[in-house]
Enzyme design. Structure first.
Site, PDB file in Angstrom:
ATOM      1  N   ASP A  50       0.871  -1.185   0.000  1.00 44.75           N
ATOM      2  CA  ASP A  50       0.000   0.000   0.000  1.00 44.75           C
ATOM      3  C   ASP A  50       0.905   1.232   0.000  1.00 44.75           C
ATOM      4  O   ASP A  50       1.354   1.664   1.061  1.00 44.75           O
ATOM      5  CB  ASP A  50      -0.903  -0.020   1.231  1.00 44.75           C
TER       6      ASP A  50
ATOM      7  N   GLU B 124      -1.382  10.554  -0.461  1.00 43.82           N
ATOM      8  CA  GLU B 124      -2.704   9.925  -0.442  1.00 43.82           C
ATOM      9  C   GLU B 124      -3.111   9.547   0.969  1.00 43.82           C
ATOM     10  O   GLU B 124      -4.272   9.704   1.359  1.00 43.82           O
ATOM     11  CB  GLU B 124      -2.691   8.679  -1.334  1.00 43.82           C
ATOM     12  N   GLU B 125      -2.158   9.037   1.742  1.00 47.29           N
ATOM     13  CA  GLU B 125      -2.475   8.503   3.069  1.00 47.29           C
ATOM     14  C   GLU B 125      -2.908   9.577   4.067  1.00 47.29           C
ATOM     15  O   GLU B 125      -3.426   9.254   5.138  1.00 47.29           O
ATOM     16  CB  GLU B 125      -1.278   7.731   3.627  1.00 47.29           C
TER      17      GLU B 125
ATOM     18  N   ASP C 118      -4.824   0.779  -6.438  1.00 47.92           N
ATOM     19  CA  ASP C 118      -4.503   0.743  -5.013  1.00 47.92           C
ATOM     20  C   ASP C 118      -4.611  -0.699  -4.524  1.00 47.92           C
ATOM     21  O   ASP C 118      -4.629  -1.631  -5.332  1.00 47.92           O
ATOM     22  CB  ASP C 118      -5.458   1.671  -4.241  1.00 47.92           C
TER      23      ASP C 118
ATOM     24  N   HIS D 102      -1.174  -1.426   6.264  1.00 54.27           N
ATOM     25  CA  HIS D 102      -1.002  -0.448   7.335  1.00 54.27           C
ATOM     26  C   HIS D 102      -0.341  -1.113   8.554  1.00 54.27           C
ATOM     27  O   HIS D 102      -0.752  -0.920   9.693  1.00 54.27           O
ATOM     28  CB  HIS D 102      -2.322   0.234   7.703  1.00 54.27           C
TER      29      HIS D 102
END
Length: 350
Positions: free
Chosen positions: A170, A202-203, A225, A313
């Site tokens: 990711d 993006e995060e 993604d 994550h």
């Protein structure tokens, strides 16, 4: 894959992976476009209508928020984290002068009372141990408040070599897909102009997606993604029915967007015509860059095409090679069919 996933790129600190992406894009086209935040795409084709395809460069991580008198580092998250996956993990502090190994400190179980064992430690209570005995010594190592802190995990195929382990799928998966699509279509006579690459930040709010879409002003857009795989113990169908190896994901809805129905149906029909497996999903707890692409200017028909991933994550994540390959194949077939008539059919109100 190895270089993309092992090269650091925190939100706002994407420089290192940006340079890798720029080099790889430049091997396929001399025409590059960037926005002022660091998003980058390569251009191929010369059609009237512009198609934007992008993953995002940044990965979840941390930023140094304070240095204690004893030389430990306090951190704040860059992106979404769950405290359970952090304690006793190695990290890398990216100072201006050198990279420093650190450890997210933890108490030994021998001293934990029962009530503390049941709690998830808040990140603002955590600390990073870099081996300094004082603030002055930590600063002498080169550490400053504001330095980014990255996870540590090498790229590695698992025993089933189609299952690929890395710390940053990711979203280096999306970057990889965008690069492979660019590679495969650079010699094609496209009926459109393709801009393929990656966004930044993006995060932390889909920020590069907004600036890149305004820069390119596409007629059609795709975000690439990862999605949450549900094929592990403890997950149920309501949380996720996605499986590694069953094909790329077409999102029917997420927190940031309901996809353009004509584009969605066109992509799904293209997959069926070419015998490309795919999965559909509704993601209520997350979004992608598509959330900003589709509201640029006067609206851009947009779809998120992702691949399932386990353990995102965190310090580790796993994807399936076939899902990456099929995402590339699907997007190539779709882009080759997006001629002026098809774009008009998708964007028109009829």
């Amino acid at each position: 894959m190895r270089e993309l996933t092992e090269t650091e790129g925190l939100p706002g600190f994407e420089d290192r992976v940006y340079n890798v992406m720029k080099r790889e894009i430049s091997s396929h086209t001399n025409e590059l476009e960037t926005d002022n935040l660091g998003s980058i795409v390569g251009k191929v084709g010369s059609g009237k209508n512009k198609v934007l395809l992008a993953g995002h460069l940044d990965e979840v991580g941390f930023i140094v928020s304070a240095i204690t008198k004893q030389g430990f580092l306090r951190i704040k998250p860059l992106g979404g984290w769950w405290g359970h996956v952090l304690l006793s993990q190695r990290v890398k502090v990216l100072t201006k002068s050198r990279d420093l190994t650190g450890i997210v400190g933890s108490k030994a179980p021998h001293v934990l009372p029962p009530e503390e064992r049941k709690k998830v430690l808040p990140i603002d209570k955590m600390f990073v141990d870099i081996g300094a005995s004082s603030r002055e010594e930590a600063e002498s190592f080169g550490v400053s408040v504001g330095d980014p802190v990255a996870t540590v995990c090498p790229f590695e195929p698992l025993a089933n070599e189609k299952l690929l382990l890395s710390r940053t799928w990711d979203n280096r998966a999306g970057c990889y897909i965008a690069l492979k699509v660019l590679e495969k279509l650079k010699g094609e006579s496209l009926p459109n102009t393709l801009y393929s690459g990656a966004t930044v930040q993006e995060e932390v709010g889909l920020r590069g997606a907004e600036t890149l879409a305004n820069k390119i002003a596409p007629q059609i857009a795709f975000a690439t993604d990862v999605g949450v795989a549900g094929d592990i113990p403890g997950m149920n169908q309501e949380e996720s029915g996605l499986k590694l190896g069953d094909g790329p994901i077409i999102y029917l809805m997420d927190r940031s967007m309901i996809p353009h129905r004509k584009l969605r149906d066109f992509v799904m029909e293209t997959a069926k015509q070419n015998d490309i497996p795919y999965q559909v999903d509704i993601m209520s707890g997350g979004g992608t860059d598509a959330g900003k692409f589709h509201v640029a200017h006067d609206g851009v028909p947009t779809l998120a095409v992702s691949v399932p991933a386990r353990y995102i994550h965190s310090h580790v994540s796993v994807v399936h090679h076939d899902d990456l390959d099929n995402a590339v194949k699907l997007l190539c077939e779709v882009i080759k069919k997006l001629d002026d008539n098809m774009v008009q059919k998708i964007t028109g109100l009829e």
